[in-house]
Design a protein around this motif. Sequence first.
Motif, PDB file in Angstrom:
ATOM      1  N   VAL A  42     -18.255  16.963   5.389  1.00  0.00           N
ATOM      2  CA  VAL A  42     -17.957  18.095   4.513  1.00  0.00           C
ATOM      3  C   VAL A  42     -19.259  18.686   3.984  1.00  0.00           C
ATOM      4  O   VAL A  42     -20.239  17.977   3.769  1.00  0.00           O
TER       5      VAL A  42
ATOM      6  N   LEU B 241     -15.465  12.623   4.574  1.00  0.00           N
ATOM      7  CA  LEU B 241     -14.273  13.475   4.587  1.00  0.00           C
ATOM      8  C   LEU B 241     -13.293  13.127   3.463  1.00  0.00           C
ATOM      9  O   LEU B 241     -12.416  13.928   3.151  1.00  0.00           O
TER      10      LEU B 241
ATOM     11  N   MET C 160     -11.510  18.742   2.135  1.00  0.00           N
ATOM     12  CA  MET C 160     -11.788  19.476   3.364  1.00  0.00           C
ATOM     13  C   MET C 160     -11.370  20.942   3.269  1.00  0.00           C
ATOM     14  O   MET C 160     -11.960  21.813   3.913  1.00  0.00           O
TER      15      MET C 160
ATOM     16  N   SER D 176     -14.190  23.029   2.192  1.00  0.00           N
ATOM     17  CA  SER D 176     -15.445  22.772   2.888  1.00  0.00           C
ATOM     18  C   SER D 176     -15.492  23.605   4.162  1.00  0.00           C
ATOM     19  O   SER D 176     -14.567  24.363   4.476  1.00  0.00           O
TER      20      SER D 176
ATOM     21  N   HIS E 268      -9.730  19.002  10.252  1.00  0.00           N
ATOM     22  CA  HIS E 268      -8.941  18.920   9.023  1.00  0.00           C
ATOM     23  C   HIS E 268      -7.472  18.633   9.346  1.00  0.00           C
ATOM     24  O   HIS E 268      -6.861  17.702   8.800  1.00  0.00           O
TER      25      HIS E 268
END
Length: 510
Positions: free
Chosen positions: A145, A161, A308, A311, A318
């Motif tokens: 991320v 993550l 996520m 990000s 994702h």
Amino acid sequence: MVENDQNRSTYRLAGYAALIERYDLDVIPNWHRSLVTTSGIRRIDSSEGIVREIYPPRYWPGDTLGDHLEFALKYDGTNLAILASLFREVAEEDFLEYVRSKPTGKYARRLWYLYEFLTGKRLPLDDAKRGNYIDLLEPDEYYTVTPARQVRRQRINDNLLGDRRFCPMVRRTDTLRDFETADLPKRCRRVVSSYSPELLRRALGYLYTRETKSSFEIEHIKPTSTRTERFVALLQLAEQEDFCEKPRLIELQNRIVDPRFRDSDYRTNQNYVGEAIAREKERVHFAGPRPEDLADLMEGLVAAHKRMDVSEVSAVIHAAVIAYGFVFLHPFEDGNGRIHRFLIHNILARRGFTPGSVMFPISASMLKNPANYDASLEAFSRHLMALVEYSLDEEGRMTVHNDTARWYRYINMTPQVEALFGFIDQTIDMELARELKFLANYEETKRAIQEIVDMPDRKIDLFIRFCLQNNGRLSARKRASHFDFLLDEEIVRMEQAVLSAYGSSVLDDD
């Protein structure tokens, strides 16, 4: 431990392999296994998804805990599940000795951070005062991320993550690098741009229904018209609303299952996926986490999703991490698989991966490639079930006897991400392109038939369907039962309209 080949060369385990043996750890195997030879050159082979790499003598790291931990991070990658198991067993003083010996070293700081991250314990060490901030994971090797969370204590950029409750890992494999450069969203837009907005609007309803039926059919379920309509309605909301939070997930479950199996919360009993193979004998393919671990794991899943979501991590990474993570946590009694596939749509649509005018019939690709879909699930479940100690009572109720939470918290989801990219690739080039072309041909055929005979839409649809089922021709029996009012000349011209639009490769898509 030493290993010998046919030439009597001697190999010593290094990195995770050495630590697993030294501390007698029961773990899901790491994707990379390292050995150092006493003579010879560096070489690699792979089997059943595990890379075995042999290094020449100069790579031998040493014999201490710290030596093999550093080697593991350098050459075997970052495996949170193995580290979580290891840190339960190592003497804290041994680990402290290693960190204190290299107070500014990048591997020591990463491992120090991971020790506290995974155990929840704060070590008796002063905060790092010197050294640049370093990424916890190398972005060239892992999907991470951005922006990362800066951790002052170890001067680390936490770019994981997720958090310690749920934190999957995804490696940048050659397969995934190739998919990245393929620019799948652009290819999807190119397919869609060939058709008019009017046709795409009409196609959308068909694609929703097709996706719904495929998703149910994967589980060998024939939904009622009411359940189909409910799922279609949910898919229509997927682009606008975020369903990855507890109240919405419960709402999803309630809307797609039989009313008798609706849940008001996450499950409180142990569930599993299995099949009866003999009387009073069942083969268990997968067991979900223990109910007492589930709430924390699901909170972690939702937190990872939110992390996520804001990000720059790929929408496909994702979607795969959250959707497969959900089905591996199996939080409900029923409906987990359909929610898992719905979440793929939800995340891809909200992240703008798919054009707003169309929807991926991705379950159709999964349905047509069941071996690949099963393999994406078994890549985790096969190794997991070797570690789960359970018993079944006479009524088939399962009890899990050991602590399994860390296996669900820290999953290597690289195989699942590769699988989802593959399904998306197939969906764009096969399912989506094929369905839109079919519908465009259908519209063309309907217009041509209406110029020949001005019939009700329902009759035209029936005529086209019967022709597609019979290589472009209307059978004598179907003509006698449904179209006895048509003239021979009209039948011939209408059949020609079907063949002109579809060519010789007419298919039954019912």
